[in-house]
Design a protein around this motif. Sequence first.
Motif, PDB file in Angstrom:
ATOM      1  N   ARG A 160     -19.444 -33.728  14.426  1.00 13.01           N
ATOM      2  CA  ARG A 160     -20.476 -32.681  14.553  1.00 13.01           C
ATOM      3  C   ARG A 160     -21.831 -33.301  14.902  1.00 13.01           C
ATOM      4  NH1 ARG A 160     -17.733 -30.272  10.098  1.00 13.01           N
ATOM      5  NH2 ARG A 160     -19.149 -31.273   8.636  1.00 13.01           N
ATOM      6  N   ILE A 161     -22.130 -34.431  14.275  1.00 11.91           N
ATOM      7  CA  ILE A 161     -23.417 -35.090  14.563  1.00 11.91           C
ATOM      8  C   ILE A 161     -23.424 -35.575  16.014  1.00 11.91           C
ATOM      9  CG2 ILE A 161     -24.918 -37.045  13.984  1.00 11.91           C
ATOM     10  CD1 ILE A 161     -23.825 -36.781  11.082  1.00 11.91           C
ATOM     11  N   MET A 162     -22.305 -36.158  16.413  1.00 14.27           N
ATOM     12  CA  MET A 162     -22.178 -36.668  17.788  1.00 14.27           C
ATOM     13  C   MET A 162     -22.453 -35.557  18.797  1.00 14.27           C
ATOM     14  SD  MET A 162     -21.322 -39.594  18.672  1.00 14.27           S
ATOM     15  CE  MET A 162     -20.974 -40.449  20.061  1.00 14.27           C
ATOM     16  N   ALA A 163     -21.889 -34.383  18.512  1.00  9.80           N
ATOM     17  CA  ALA A 163     -22.040 -33.263  19.444  1.00  9.80           C
ATOM     18  C   ALA A 163     -23.491 -32.769  19.486  1.00  9.80           C
ATOM     19  CB  ALA A 163     -21.099 -32.131  19.040  1.00  9.80           C
ATOM     20  N   ALA A 164     -24.224 -32.967  18.378  1.00  5.57           N
ATOM     21  CA  ALA A 164     -25.597 -32.436  18.329  1.00  5.57           C
ATOM     22  C   ALA A 164     -26.610 -33.372  18.989  1.00  5.57           C
ATOM     23  CB  ALA A 164     -26.000 -32.195  16.872  1.00  5.57           C
ATOM     24  N   ILE A 165     -26.259 -34.665  19.170  1.00  7.98           N
ATOM     25  CA  ILE A 165     -27.253 -35.636  19.650  1.00  7.98           C
ATOM     26  C   ILE A 165     -27.862 -35.262  21.010  1.00  7.98           C
ATOM     27  CG2 ILE A 165     -27.633 -38.041  20.386  1.00  7.98           C
ATOM     28  CD1 ILE A 165     -25.891 -38.924  18.045  1.00  7.98           C
TER      29      ILE A 165
END
Length: 403
Positions: A160-165
């Motif tokens: 999820r963090i990866m997708a938000a970067i």
Amino acid sequence: MPIWARLSARSFFRDPVAFVRANGDSRGVLHVGAGRDRFLLLRDREAIWHVLVDGRESFQLGKWKRKSRRFVGEALLGLDGAEHRRRRQLLRPALDRRRVEALAPSILSRVEAAQSGWGDGARIHAHREMARLSLLIAGDVLLSTNLEPEATELGEALARIMAAIPSGEPAEMATIDEAIGRLVAERRRSDQDEGDLIGALVGSDLPLPTVRGEILAFLLAAIDEPPSALEAAWCLLAGRPEAEERLLEELDARLGASTPTLAERGRLPYLDAVIRETLRLYPPVRLIDRCPVSATRIGGARVRAGSNVIISPLVTHREPSLYESPAQFLPERWLSTPLRDLPRGAYFPFGAGAHACIGQPLALAIMWLTLASVGRRWRLRADRDASQLVPRAPDLRFTLERR
Ligand code: HEM
């Protein structure tokens, strides 16, 4: 002379290679952009080398890299200058090639365990399976911790963090903060000295948020890049059965019944060539950005301070001026042209210069051991026309065929 073209940034991101082919045959600088989103794409390999290596003191990290700070704080990948050098010195021993090689047996046992649930005819989502494997290996190598009990929850939170970067939108950080915070507190209480990443960080005087951000940055790299590279290798091998056959023959002939070890690396030239060729055609890091600190000239073009300068391993690795049949998967090319014979700036899947990938020894060990171990037992068959496979497609699956 460079070609200047003001062109839509969106079509560039969709397919950088097609964009470059359609918008200029110069090997200099391509000016891409609409509205506020402007950047210069460097195509000249000497210019690339200048920005990454020889002239790097005149460049800072670019704004995309700086965006990741929102999530990882003051981590290595977002630092410049003296602070970057100090951090790199602190962390390098934990990722040193000899240390990673000494840990190869534990990496291999993770690779083998990952296949224990596989069965003939089963369909697997290779990227997801490899992301879990790579996270567990990162846990062992970087944190000396078995992440198995929490791998699913951690993997989802990291994804999820990866997708938000890229968008910079907020992401749920509590799961990760809590998990990393706990690991750091445990290590602080113990007097364990594993020579690992968390040990180097906890033993330094860095504040807790920086320690947490640094660990997060490494876990993000681990769940994204080696899995993408492995998935790409299987796509390419499925699309060229002669190459797959040659690889499997080499594995059988050189490894026999024994388990692969990194000591055999020199004895498996075709496997090395497959890895090199995969990272040429599908470098997991497609774009690297930098920003000149003052007005300068690059590749014959005048560049203002603060401009967004982009270097693309993907575009460079497919330049017809550097590679024959650039779009084709031809591992054989590396048997006749060793890396050292290529001109500088022609091949850099792990970047170059001060910011070159610190995780390269670990990434290559994961790729090498996984392709060798899986290749001994399985063929990965594409579910669709193999020539149409595109790595990172969300619904991409392979069917396992026991050898
Ligand atoms: C096939 C796998 C991988 C590829 C192709 C890759 C590629 C790259 C590239 C191109 C850069 C340079 C970016 C720049 O100059 O701005 C980089 C930096 C970095 N990579 Fe990797 N990477 C891989 C795997 C990993 C792994 C497994 C880790 C850690 C566990 C890792 C950690 C890092 C870090 C921390 C940096 C920043 C280094 C610095 O700024 O000093 N990478 N990587």
